[in-house]
Design an enzyme around this catalytic site. Sequence first.
Site, mmCIF file in Angstrom:
data_model
loop_
_atom_site.group_PDB
_atom_site.id
_atom_site.type_symbol
_atom_site.label_atom_id
_atom_site.label_comp_id
_atom_site.label_asym_id
_atom_site.label_seq_id
_atom_site.Cartn_x
_atom_site.Cartn_y
_atom_site.Cartn_z
ATOM 1 N N CYS A 56 111.337 75.311 -20.932
ATOM 2 C CA CYS A 56 111.317 76.252 -22.064
ATOM 3 C C CYS A 56 112.428 77.286 -21.891
ATOM 4 O O CYS A 56 113.068 77.691 -22.870
ATOM 5 C CB CYS A 56 109.954 76.924 -22.181
ATOM 6 S SG CYS A 56 108.671 75.853 -22.879
ATOM 7 N N ASP A 80 120.551 65.982 -15.659
ATOM 8 C CA ASP A 80 119.648 66.364 -14.562
ATOM 9 C C ASP A 80 120.464 67.050 -13.471
ATOM 10 O O ASP A 80 121.569 66.617 -13.117
ATOM 11 C CB ASP A 80 118.933 65.126 -14.005
ATOM 12 C CG ASP A 80 117.731 65.504 -13.134
ATOM 13 O OD1 ASP A 80 116.595 65.218 -13.572
ATOM 14 O OD2 ASP A 80 117.923 66.074 -12.042
ATOM 15 N N HIS A 116 106.957 73.256 -26.386
ATOM 16 C CA HIS A 116 106.331 72.959 -25.085
ATOM 17 C C HIS A 116 105.156 72.000 -25.265
ATOM 18 O O HIS A 116 104.193 72.299 -25.970
ATOM 19 C CB HIS A 116 105.848 74.226 -24.374
ATOM 20 C CG HIS A 116 105.252 73.896 -23.033
ATOM 21 N ND1 HIS A 116 106.008 73.853 -21.886
ATOM 22 C CD2 HIS A 116 103.997 73.500 -22.676
ATOM 23 C CE1 HIS A 116 105.241 73.471 -20.872
ATOM 24 N NE2 HIS A 116 104.003 73.248 -21.330
ATOM 25 N N ASN A 148 107.345 60.735 -15.989
ATOM 26 C CA ASN A 148 106.302 60.916 -14.990
ATOM 27 C C ASN A 148 105.191 61.756 -15.600
ATOM 28 O O ASN A 148 105.467 62.741 -16.301
ATOM 29 C CB ASN A 148 106.877 61.603 -13.750
ATOM 30 C CG ASN A 148 107.923 60.754 -13.059
ATOM 31 O OD1 ASN A 148 107.789 59.541 -12.977
ATOM 32 N ND2 ASN A 148 108.984 61.384 -12.578
ATOM 33 N N HIS A 207 106.509 69.947 -18.460
ATOM 34 C CA HIS A 207 106.998 69.971 -19.850
ATOM 35 C C HIS A 207 107.488 68.555 -20.099
ATOM 36 O O HIS A 207 108.354 68.065 -19.363
ATOM 37 C CB HIS A 207 108.132 71.003 -19.970
ATOM 38 C CG HIS A 207 108.720 71.170 -21.337
ATOM 39 N ND1 HIS A 207 108.885 72.417 -21.930
ATOM 40 C CD2 HIS A 207 109.198 70.281 -22.240
ATOM 41 C CE1 HIS A 207 109.443 72.276 -23.124
ATOM 42 N NE2 HIS A 207 109.657 70.975 -23.332
ATOM 43 N N HIS A 226 109.165 65.252 -20.504
ATOM 44 C CA HIS A 226 110.576 64.875 -20.445
ATOM 45 C C HIS A 226 110.694 63.400 -20.096
ATOM 46 O O HIS A 226 109.876 62.853 -19.358
ATOM 47 C CB HIS A 226 111.353 65.722 -19.430
ATOM 48 C CG HIS A 226 110.772 65.735 -18.050
ATOM 49 N ND1 HIS A 226 109.681 66.490 -17.706
ATOM 50 C CD2 HIS A 226 111.128 65.075 -16.915
ATOM 51 C CE1 HIS A 226 109.390 66.301 -16.438
ATOM 52 N NE2 HIS A 226 110.251 65.437 -15.920
HETATM 53 P P1 AMP Z 1 109.875 65.155 -12.838
HETATM 54 O O1 AMP Z 1 109.686 64.908 -11.371
HETATM 55 O O2 AMP Z 1 109.712 63.908 -13.662
HETATM 56 O O3 AMP Z 1 109.034 66.306 -13.348
HETATM 57 O O4 AMP Z 1 111.393 65.527 -13.025
HETATM 58 C C1 AMP Z 1 111.871 66.828 -13.084
HETATM 59 C C2 AMP Z 1 113.367 66.724 -13.088
HETATM 60 O O5 AMP Z 1 113.895 67.960 -13.524
HETATM 61 C C3 AMP Z 1 113.994 66.417 -11.727
HETATM 62 O O6 AMP Z 1 114.760 65.212 -11.831
HETATM 63 C C4 AMP Z 1 114.877 67.647 -11.456
HETATM 64 O O7 AMP Z 1 116.071 67.319 -10.797
HETATM 65 C C5 AMP Z 1 115.123 68.166 -12.859
HETATM 66 N N1 AMP Z 1 115.430 69.577 -12.966
HETATM 67 C C6 AMP Z 1 114.731 70.632 -12.458
HETATM 68 N N2 AMP Z 1 115.305 71.791 -12.787
HETATM 69 C C7 AMP Z 1 116.398 71.490 -13.549
HETATM 70 C C8 AMP Z 1 117.419 72.258 -14.201
HETATM 71 N N3 AMP Z 1 117.435 73.593 -14.161
HETATM 72 N N4 AMP Z 1 118.385 71.596 -14.868
HETATM 73 C C9 AMP Z 1 118.394 70.243 -14.921
HETATM 74 N N5 AMP Z 1 117.463 69.465 -14.350
HETATM 75 C C10 AMP Z 1 116.481 70.075 -13.661
#
Ligand code: AMP
Length: 108
Positions: A5, A28, A44, A82, A93, A95
């Site tokens: 968010c 990412d 959200h 996931n 959130h 994704h």
């Molecule tokens: P998940 O484990 O499916 O919740 O994936 C979360 C993803 O968010 C991971 O691949 C992280 O590398 C990515 N992530 C976390 N913070 C950021 C950010 N500020 N900008 C870009 N990606 C992020």
Amino acid sequence: MCIFCKIVDKEIPNKTVLEDEKFLAFEDINPQAKIHVLIIPKQHIDSFEHVSPELMAEMTSFIQKVAKVLDVDSSGYRLITNIGENGGQEVPHLHFHILAGEKLGALV
Ligand code: AMP
């Protein structure tokens, strides 16, 4: 407010790939493949478990556009979401991950 968010609100910077009024695709921060892009709804929503079929239909079209922008629609990609603790979800959130740009190892 959750971290994604904050990205939507531009409190945290991101490398945007594609954006419209409802969705955002950005790189990412910790890529797991040559191309690793996240796609989120700006609204959200905790996870895939909580998204309506109507919004999911719109998100599907957006994800397909992102694949075209990345030029991986023909070469192929992996789409992952996931869900919850056992699914390994770290950011609460909704994704989708697009992993692409190389031949990926089999998961299942
Ligand atoms: P998940 O484990 O499916 O919740 O994936 C979360 C993803 O968010 C991971 O691949 C992280 O590398 C990515 N992530 C976390 N913070 C950021 C950010 N500020 N900008 C870009 N990606 C992020």
